[in-house]
Every structure is written in structure tokens, then in C-alpha cells.
Design an enzyme around this catalytic site. Structure first.
Site, PDB file in Angstrom:
ATOM      1  N   ASP A  48     -12.430   6.103  -6.282  1.00 34.96           N
ATOM      2  CA  ASP A  48     -11.705   4.837  -6.106  1.00 34.96           C
ATOM      3  C   ASP A  48     -12.377   3.647  -6.777  1.00 34.96           C
ATOM      4  O   ASP A  48     -11.786   2.953  -7.596  1.00 34.96           O
ATOM      5  CB  ASP A  48     -11.402   4.577  -4.629  1.00 34.96           C
ATOM      6  N   TYR A  96      -8.902   3.443   3.620  1.00 35.78           N
ATOM      7  CA  TYR A  96      -9.246   4.295   4.772  1.00 35.78           C
ATOM      8  C   TYR A  96      -8.833   5.740   4.554  1.00 35.78           C
ATOM      9  O   TYR A  96      -7.672   6.044   4.275  1.00 35.78           O
ATOM     10  CB  TYR A  96      -8.558   3.739   6.013  1.00 35.78           C
ATOM     11  N   ARG A 140       1.787  -3.417  -0.926  1.00 33.79           N
ATOM     12  CA  ARG A 140       2.810  -2.742  -0.104  1.00 33.79           C
ATOM     13  C   ARG A 140       3.692  -1.836  -0.952  1.00 33.79           C
ATOM     14  O   ARG A 140       4.900  -1.795  -0.770  1.00 33.79           O
ATOM     15  CB  ARG A 140       3.654  -3.788   0.614  1.00 33.79           C
ATOM     16  N   GLY A 141       3.084  -1.096  -1.872  1.00 38.99           N
ATOM     17  CA  GLY A 141       3.870  -0.215  -2.728  1.00 38.99           C
ATOM     18  C   GLY A 141       4.785  -1.014  -3.632  1.00 38.99           C
ATOM     19  O   GLY A 141       4.353  -1.916  -4.345  1.00 38.99           O
ATOM     20  N   ALA A 187      -3.233   4.083  -8.174  1.00 42.71           N
ATOM     21  CA  ALA A 187      -2.379   2.891  -8.252  1.00 42.71           C
ATOM     22  C   ALA A 187      -3.075   1.675  -7.650  1.00 42.71           C
ATOM     23  O   ALA A 187      -3.144   0.605  -8.266  1.00 42.71           O
ATOM     24  CB  ALA A 187      -1.055   3.155  -7.547  1.00 42.71           C
ATOM     25  N   GLY A 188      -3.582   1.835  -6.421  1.00 44.24           N
ATOM     26  CA  GLY A 188      -4.262   0.711  -5.780  1.00 44.24           C
ATOM     27  C   GLY A 188      -5.558   0.343  -6.473  1.00 44.24           C
ATOM     28  O   GLY A 188      -5.905  -0.849  -6.595  1.00 44.24           O
ATOM     29  N   ASP A 189      -6.291   1.338  -6.961  1.00 42.86           N
ATOM     30  CA  ASP A 189      -7.553   1.075  -7.652  1.00 42.86           C
ATOM     31  C   ASP A 189      -7.318   0.284  -8.929  1.00 42.86           C
ATOM     32  O   ASP A 189      -8.077  -0.638  -9.262  1.00 42.86           O
ATOM     33  CB  ASP A 189      -8.259   2.385  -8.004  1.00 42.86           C
TER      34      ASP A 189
END
Length: 306
Positions: free
Chosen positions: A28, A165, A225-226, A255-257
Site C-alpha cells: 500500500d 484497515y 467513497r469509491g 485505487a486508494g493508494d
């Protein structure tokens, strides 16, 4: 501006059809570091590796990305963790991990290593870490890292944190909550994902998540939030920034990283928080149209390309 990301880089196996798997390296905070480095920001990665061929290849890959590996130490007889990706037809991803002997689990555990890292990290402008960084560390090592983070901020440094998490990495949800709360208390920028927050805290909706995180002294709070608009709170104002529609999603790994990379790169290059959210959205949009967490430079040259 100099950014140092702390965490774990692993061997990644991603599907390529007909039962074939492609090997790469990912993790990540490592994913974020790669895309930040591609934007031109001086980026260091802080982890521990083994003395095996994969660890050597990891160092070579980081060097090719322009990442400073000067703080990375190697543990004899150890080798990095590994994970495989499974994708559903809509591009959603699921992971299987083999990481029990990962040398990164020893981060900040040894006193001499810790003192060397503190000296090295003290030269940075911004530190970036995640809930996964904390989860793989021994409890006493987390305490030492937390103390250093406090000292780092007192000296003028900034800290960015993604709670990220993963329940299987923690002995209990209470341990995870305590650790995440302690580090949010010592962070300037929180880059959170609503799904993770709901899993960890049981938040019913975004409003509850924002209210709960309002107790931390954060200067910037980002809630991903996507496909829904990203919520950004800074200067005591809350705004919703639309996420552009992405067609032909192939793999949401990273995606979040990658969003975090776009955001941090933009902020470190002097852009405001709202522009940084847009940069994060663009970076994530490029990544999820390809397989694997790290996509070719030719299709994603830099996290903050604009």
C-alpha cells in the site's frame, strides 16, 4: 520537498488469463511512493528486506522509479511477503497473502536500526504511513514510531496517514482502534476510505465518520467513497468533489493508494487541497483501467499529471 513512506513491499502475482500470473512488486505505501516519485517529488521508501533475489529485484525496481532506498536495511535469511490478486468481472479485487516471515515486520523493533531511521527520517518534510504499516509492526515498535512521529511534527514535519484497515493483520479490533487513534492524533493529513472506517469503527454513514474523526487535530481530512464524491474537510470547511466516471474498470487494486499519491504529490508541489483531490482522482482513474497496483509509466507517468 521530501517525502518518506514507511511500510512493506511485497511480491505481487496478478492474473493475466489462461491460468497465467504476472509477477510485480507492490504494497500500500509502496504503491503510493512509486506514483509520488513519478511526479518528481523526492521520495524515499523505508522498509526492511531480505538477502534473497526478490529483495534485490525490489531494490532495483525502486531505483528505476527514482525512489531513494538509502534507509532500507536487509536481514540475512529472510525474504519478502507475497500476495496474489483475484478479480471479479467488474474489476473488484480480492487478495490472498503469504507474509508471516516478512522482514518488514521488524521495522523500528531494533534500537540501533531505530536510531538510524530516526536520523534519516528527521531530514524529511513529510512522512506517510498506513494502518497496514502499523499492523505488521510489533506493539513496542509501534510505540517507538509513535513517539518519533510526535517529535517529527514538533520539529515542523508533516504526517499523512491512511487507516487502511485489514482485520486479519490485527490481534483484535480493539488493538487496531487504539493504534489507529493514536496515530491520527499525531497526523496532519488523514486519507481515509469510508469502507475501511465502517469496518473498523462501525460508522453508519459518512457523516458519522466525519464527526468521529473531528476529534483529531487534523488540518486536512479526505474521505474516499469509491465512485461517490470525495469529501474534503480543511480550514473548518467541508466540500464534496465529484469523482469522474471511469469506463472499462479492469482492476481496482491500488485505487486508494494511487489516489493518496496524487493528493500528496500535488500538496507537496504547492497545490491546494481541492486541486489535490482532483489530482488523486486522476491518478486512481488511470490505475484502475489496468491490472496490478503499479501500472506502466507510459500510461501513468506521474501521480499529479495535469
Amino acid at each position: 520537498m521530501k517525502l518518506a513512506a514507511l511500510g512493506e513491499v511485497m511480491v505481487e502475482l496478478s492474473p493475466r488469463g489462461e491460468g497465467l500470473l504476472a509477477q510485480s512488486f507492490a504494497g500500500d505505501t509502496y504503491n503510493t511512493a512509486v506514483y509520488v516519485a513519478r511526479s518528481g517529488v523526492h521520495t524515499s521508501y523505508v522498509t526492511l528486506l531480505g538477502d534473497d533475489p526478490y529483495s534485490e529485484q525490489m531494490l532495483e525496481a525502486m531505483g528505476a522509479e527514482g525512489i531513494d532506498t538509502g534507509a532500507i536495511e536487509r536481514l540475512p535469511g529472510r525474504c519478502p511477503g507475497l500476495y496474489s490478486i483475484y478479480n471479479t468481472p467488474d474489476g473488484e479485487r480480492y487478495f490472498t497473502y503469504w507474509r508471516g516471515e516478512s522482514p518488514a515486520r521488524e521495522l523500528f523493533a531494533d534500537q540501533l536500526q531505530r536510531e538510524r531511521l530516526k536520523t534519516y527520517l528527521g531530514e524529511m518534510d513529510c512522512l506517510y504511513l498506513s494502518g497496514i504499516t502499523l499492523a505488521i509492526m510489533a506493539p513496542h515498535a509501534r510505540e517507538h514510531l509513535l513517539a518519533f512521529v510526535g517529535e517529527f511534527r514538533a520539529g515542523g514535519g508533516r504526517v499523512a496517514f491512511d487507516s487502511n484497515y485489514r482485520p486479519r493483520l490485527w490481534s483484535s479490533v480493539d488493538e487496531a482502534r487504539e493504534a489507529v487513534s493514536a496515530f491520527l492524533q499525531q497526523s496532519d493529513i488523514a486519507l481515509l476510505t469510508l469502507e475501511d472506517e465502517q469496518l473498523l469503527w462501525g460508522d453508519g454513514d459518512a457523516d458519522q465518520c466525519l464527526e468521529r474523526n473531528g476529534r483529531y487535530p487534523l488540518s486536512e481530512l479526505v474521505l474516499k467513497r469509491g465512485a461517490e464524491p470525495v469529501l474534503l474537510r480543511h480550514d473548518e470547511e467541508l466540500c464534496a468533489i465529484p469523482v469522474p466516471e471511469v469506463h472499462e474498470v479492469v482492476d481496482t487494486t491500488g485505487a486508494g493508494d494511487s489516489f493518496n499519491a496524487g493528493y500528496l504529490a500535488a500538496r507537496l508541489q504547492g497545490e491546494g487541497p481541492e486541486a489535490a483531490v482532483s489530482a488523486g482522482n486522476r491518478c486512481a482513474a488511470a490505475v484502475i483501467r489496468h491490472r496490478g497496483a503499479i501500472i506502466p509509466r507510459s500510461v501513468a507517468p506521474g501521480a499529479a499529471s495535469r
